[in-house]
Design a protein around this motif. Structure first.
Motif, PDB file in Angstrom:
ATOM      1  N   PHE A  73       0.864  -1.178   0.000  1.00 39.78           N
ATOM      2  CA  PHE A  73       0.000   0.000   0.000  1.00 39.78           C
ATOM      3  C   PHE A  73       0.903   1.231   0.000  1.00 39.78           C
ATOM      4  O   PHE A  73       2.093   1.152   0.311  1.00 39.78           O
ATOM      5  N   ASN A  74       0.348   2.361  -0.366  1.00 40.79           N
ATOM      6  CA  ASN A  74       1.115   3.599  -0.460  1.00 40.79           C
ATOM      7  C   ASN A  74       0.738   4.520   0.696  1.00 40.79           C
ATOM      8  O   ASN A  74      -0.377   5.044   0.743  1.00 40.79           O
ATOM      9  N   HIS A  75       1.667   4.711   1.638  1.00 44.34           N
ATOM     10  CA  HIS A  75       1.396   5.560   2.795  1.00 44.34           C
ATOM     11  C   HIS A  75       1.974   6.955   2.655  1.00 44.34           C
ATOM     12  O   HIS A  75       1.797   7.789   3.555  1.00 44.34           O
ATOM     13  N   ASP A  76       2.670   7.235   1.564  1.00 44.02           N
ATOM     14  CA  ASP A  76       3.246   8.567   1.374  1.00 44.02           C
ATOM     15  C   ASP A  76       2.137   9.613   1.290  1.00 44.02           C
ATOM     16  O   ASP A  76       1.117   9.420   0.603  1.00 44.02           O
ATOM     17  N   ASN A  77       2.347  10.733   1.969  1.00 42.27           N
ATOM     18  CA  ASN A  77       1.396  11.857   1.956  1.00 42.27           C
ATOM     19  C   ASN A  77       0.019  11.461   2.503  1.00 42.27           C
ATOM     20  O   ASN A  77      -0.999  12.024   2.094  1.00 42.27           O
ATOM     21  N   VAL A  78      -0.008  10.493   3.406  1.00 43.23           N
ATOM     22  CA  VAL A  78      -1.255  10.113   4.073  1.00 43.23           C
ATOM     23  C   VAL A  78      -1.140  10.491   5.544  1.00 43.23           C
ATOM     24  O   VAL A  78      -0.149  10.171   6.201  1.00 43.23           O
ATOM     25  N   TRP A  79      -2.153  11.166   6.042  1.00 46.63           N
ATOM     26  CA  TRP A  79      -2.193  11.572   7.445  1.00 46.63           C
ATOM     27  C   TRP A  79      -3.261  10.790   8.188  1.00 46.63           C
ATOM     28  O   TRP A  79      -4.280  10.404   7.621  1.00 46.63           O
ATOM     29  N   ARG A  80      -3.006  10.589   9.480  1.00 45.35           N
ATOM     30  CA  ARG A  80      -3.981   9.957  10.369  1.00 45.35           C
ATOM     31  C   ARG A  80      -4.623  11.046  11.212  1.00 45.35           C
ATOM     32  O   ARG A  80      -3.947  11.767  11.939  1.00 45.35           O
ATOM     33  N   LEU A  81      -5.927  11.137  11.116  1.00 48.07           N
ATOM     34  CA  LEU A  81      -6.665  12.168  11.828  1.00 48.07           C
ATOM     35  C   LEU A  81      -7.536  11.493  12.877  1.00 48.07           C
ATOM     36  O   LEU A  81      -8.438  10.718  12.546  1.00 48.07           O
ATOM     37  N   SER A  82      -7.252  11.760  14.156  1.00 52.16           N
ATOM     38  CA  SER A  82      -7.972  11.107  15.258  1.00 52.16           C
ATOM     39  C   SER A  82      -8.877  12.109  15.950  1.00 52.16           C
ATOM     40  O   SER A  82      -8.435  13.195  16.326  1.00 52.16           O
ATOM     41  N   LEU A  83     -10.146  11.736  16.099  1.00 52.02           N
ATOM     42  CA  LEU A  83     -11.133  12.573  16.771  1.00 52.02           C
ATOM     43  C   LEU A  83     -11.601  11.869  18.041  1.00 52.02           C
ATOM     44  O   LEU A  83     -11.810  10.654  18.038  1.00 52.02           O
ATOM     45  N   ALA A  84     -11.772  12.621  19.098  1.00 54.49           N
ATOM     46  CA  ALA A  84     -12.301  12.079  20.358  1.00 54.49           C
ATOM     47  C   ALA A  84     -13.329  13.040  20.912  1.00 54.49           C
ATOM     48  O   ALA A  84     -13.058  14.244  21.042  1.00 54.49           O
ATOM     49  N   ALA A  85     -14.513  12.529  21.195  1.00 54.52           N
ATOM     50  CA  ALA A  85     -15.567  13.365  21.753  1.00 54.52           C
ATOM     51  C   ALA A  85     -15.224  13.761  23.183  1.00 54.52           C
ATOM     52  O   ALA A  85     -14.374  13.149  23.842  1.00 54.52           O
ATOM     53  N   GLY A  86     -15.869  14.808  23.671  1.00 53.57           N
ATOM     54  CA  GLY A  86     -15.639  15.220  25.047  1.00 53.57           C
ATOM     55  C   GLY A  86     -16.114  14.168  26.031  1.00 53.57           C
ATOM     56  O   GLY A  86     -16.839  13.230  25.676  1.00 53.57           O
ATOM     57  N   GLN A  87     -15.706  14.300  27.248  1.00 58.03           N
ATOM     58  CA  GLN A  87     -16.047  13.307  28.271  1.00 58.03           C
ATOM     59  C   GLN A  87     -17.565  13.170  28.395  1.00 58.03           C
ATOM     60  O   GLN A  87     -18.284  14.151  28.620  1.00 58.03           O
ATOM     61  N   GLY A  88     -18.048  11.945  28.225  1.00 55.08           N
ATOM     62  CA  GLY A  88     -19.467  11.675  28.311  1.00 55.08           C
ATOM     63  C   GLY A  88     -20.239  11.984  27.041  1.00 55.08           C
ATOM     64  O   GLY A  88     -21.447  11.739  26.984  1.00 55.08           O
ATOM     65  N   ASP A  89     -19.567  12.502  26.014  1.00 54.49           N
ATOM     66  CA  ASP A  89     -20.237  12.838  24.751  1.00 54.49           C
ATOM     67  C   ASP A  89     -19.951  11.784  23.689  1.00 54.49           C
ATOM     68  O   ASP A  89     -18.994  11.014  23.801  1.00 54.49           O
ATOM     69  N   LYS A  90     -20.773  11.771  22.662  1.00 53.81           N
ATOM     70  CA  LYS A  90     -20.578  10.888  21.524  1.00 53.81           C
ATOM     71  C   LYS A  90     -20.854  11.651  20.233  1.00 53.81           C
ATOM     72  O   LYS A  90     -21.599  12.636  20.232  1.00 53.81           O
ATOM     73  N   MET A  91     -20.223  11.170  19.151  1.00 57.95           N
ATOM     74  CA  MET A  91     -20.403  11.809  17.853  1.00 57.95           C
ATOM     75  C   MET A  91     -21.302  10.941  16.981  1.00 57.95           C
ATOM     76  O   MET A  91     -20.963   9.784  16.706  1.00 57.95           O
ATOM     77  N   PRO A  92     -22.448  11.450  16.536  1.00 55.58           N
ATOM     78  CA  PRO A  92     -23.299  10.671  15.632  1.00 55.58           C
ATOM     79  C   PRO A  92     -22.654  10.535  14.266  1.00 55.58           C
ATOM     80  O   PRO A  92     -21.811  11.343  13.870  1.00 55.58           O
ATOM     81  N   ARG A  93     -23.062   9.504  13.528  1.00 56.11           N
ATOM     82  CA  ARG A  93     -22.475   9.256  12.217  1.00 56.11           C
ATOM     83  C   ARG A  93     -22.727  10.436  11.265  1.00 56.11           C
ATOM     84  O   ARG A  93     -21.869  10.767  10.441  1.00 56.11           O
TER      85      ARG A  93
END
Length: 399
Positions: free
Chosen positions: A50-70
């Motif tokens: 696979f080609n990983h060049d110029n690929v970034w990993r973006l991690s999101l975390a909701a606040g404590q006790g919160d959730k992110m809907p799809r």
């Protein structure tokens, strides 16, 4: 002549056994070190798949006790994809390449089973973003929204283990053997087969992999999410800051982190290089100690055989003949020691031990054999020259 050499070795069996055992154990240790180094080297030069060049990993975390809907995540995907410099975005699971986290499962089809398979969640953009090379079928697309069971893309090594080398895999069904929280095994339908991938690091071997398609209209809320972002070459911190600001304006309470996969690769590489450097030092230390041991034993051998050398010279033996005698004795002892070591080493490929390719064991045996013979010849050369230079009158007078 050969019988005469064996007789000389047998007459000095105590010292010969000392040399023979040293050569045997040196070969076995060299074989083990060479196997590890060849195996790591073989993995290192293999393609990632696979080609990983110029690929970034973006991690999101909701606040404590919160959730992110799809729906919110989909909005984030659209907004990030629209940023200048971004080429594509994919929603995936947390076990992205080169990280110290994995997600494994066991899979089966009929009586064929495959354990510890790397499993990834992937959307329709994942395969094209990574440039995964298809061998059969296709990657996920919008037409899969109407599928009646979970869909999967599998790697070539997974295909070979579950479907054999010749049977087509596309359209076939396989199941997860041990899926927690399920009363019945979850079944998947194969839509594509891609090349083998090495997502664990530079020195890791290819591992069987399965990609499960994200449910197209999933309404599950998430505490965290991971996205892959392919950017144009040359993009850096300014684009990362725009991403963080864009996501913050949409999610409010969420925290965002952006990492380049290349940096993840380097972070994974550093702790891997330490044991490799230690192996290299062990190999050098072993070779030096074997050389010093052989040289010392041979030197002592010659000092104990001055009378024999003097008699042979008095009977007409030439200096080169004396030198050749000691070299030949050492080569015969080396051959016996290497053969004994090779019998032990040959058991590893025959038993398919440690999941190492047979050719790696063969190359390690050849290297260990070459190193032992070269060491023996080099260490025997100077003592044999000294033996050839002993004058018969001096040797007999000392006796």
């Amino acid at each position: 002549m050969l019988r005469h050499f064996f007789r000389l070795i047998w007459n000095r069996k105590r010292s010969s056994m000392l040399l023979l055992s040293e050569i045997f154990f040196s070969f076995v240790v060299l074989f083990g070190v060479a196997t590890l180094l060849f195996n790591f080297g073989r993995n290192y030069v293999a393609p990632f798949g696979f080609n990983h060049d110029n690929v970034w990993r973006l991690s999101l975390a909701a606040g404590q006790g919160d959730k992110m809907p799809r729906a919110q995540l989909d909005d984030v995907l659209r907004q990030v994809r629209a940023l200048p410099g971004v080429q594509d975005v994919s929603l995936t699971s947390f076990n992205t390449p080169f990280r110290f986290v994995t997600m494994n499962d066991d899979f089966a089809r009929g009586d064929k089973k495959l354990g510890q398979v790397d499993r990834y969640d992937a959307d329709d953009h994942y395969g094209p973003l990574y440039g995964l090379k298809l061998r059969e079928g296709r990657w996920f697309n919008a037409s899969d929204d109407a599928a009646t069971r979970p869909l999967a893309v599998i790697s070539q090594d997974t295909r070979e283990a579950l479907f054999g080398p010749d049977e087509p895999a596309v359209g076939k069904i396989f199941r997860a053997d041990h899926r927690s929280g399920s009363d019945e095994p979850k079944e998947y339908q194969v839509v594509g087969v891609v090349d083998k991938v090495r997502m664990s690091g530079d020195f890791a071997a290819a591992t069987p992999s399965v990609w499960e398609r994200f449910a197209p209209h999933d309404t599950t809320s998430r505490e965290s999410a991971t996205m892959l972002v392919r950017v144009a070459p040359g993009q850096g911190a300014p684009l990362q800051q725009r991403m963080v600001r864009t996501i913050a304006s949409l999610t409010r309470q969420s925290s965002t982190q952006v990492y380049a996969l290349e940096q993840d690769r380097l972070d994974k590489l550093k702790p891997t290089l330490a044991p490799l450097a230690a192996l290299g030092l062990i190999a050098v230390f072993l070779v030096v100690n074997v050389a010093l041991g052989l040289f010392g034993v041979l030197w002592y051998n010659i000092s104990q055989r001055r009378t024999e050398i003097g008699l042979r010279r008095a009977l007409g033996a030439t200096g080169p003949a004396i030198s050749w005698q000691f070299l030949a004795e050492m080569l015969i002892l080396t051959t016996l020691g290497v053969l004994a070591g090779a019998l032990v080493a040959a058991q590893f490929p025959l038993l398919s031990a440690f999941d190492v390719a047979p050719e790696v064991y063969v190359m390690a045996m050849l290297l260990a054999t070459a190193v032992i013979f070269v060491l023996t010849a080099v260490c025997a050369w100077q003592p044999s020259r000294l033996a050839a230079g002993i004058h018969p009158a001096v040797a007999l007078r000392e006796e």
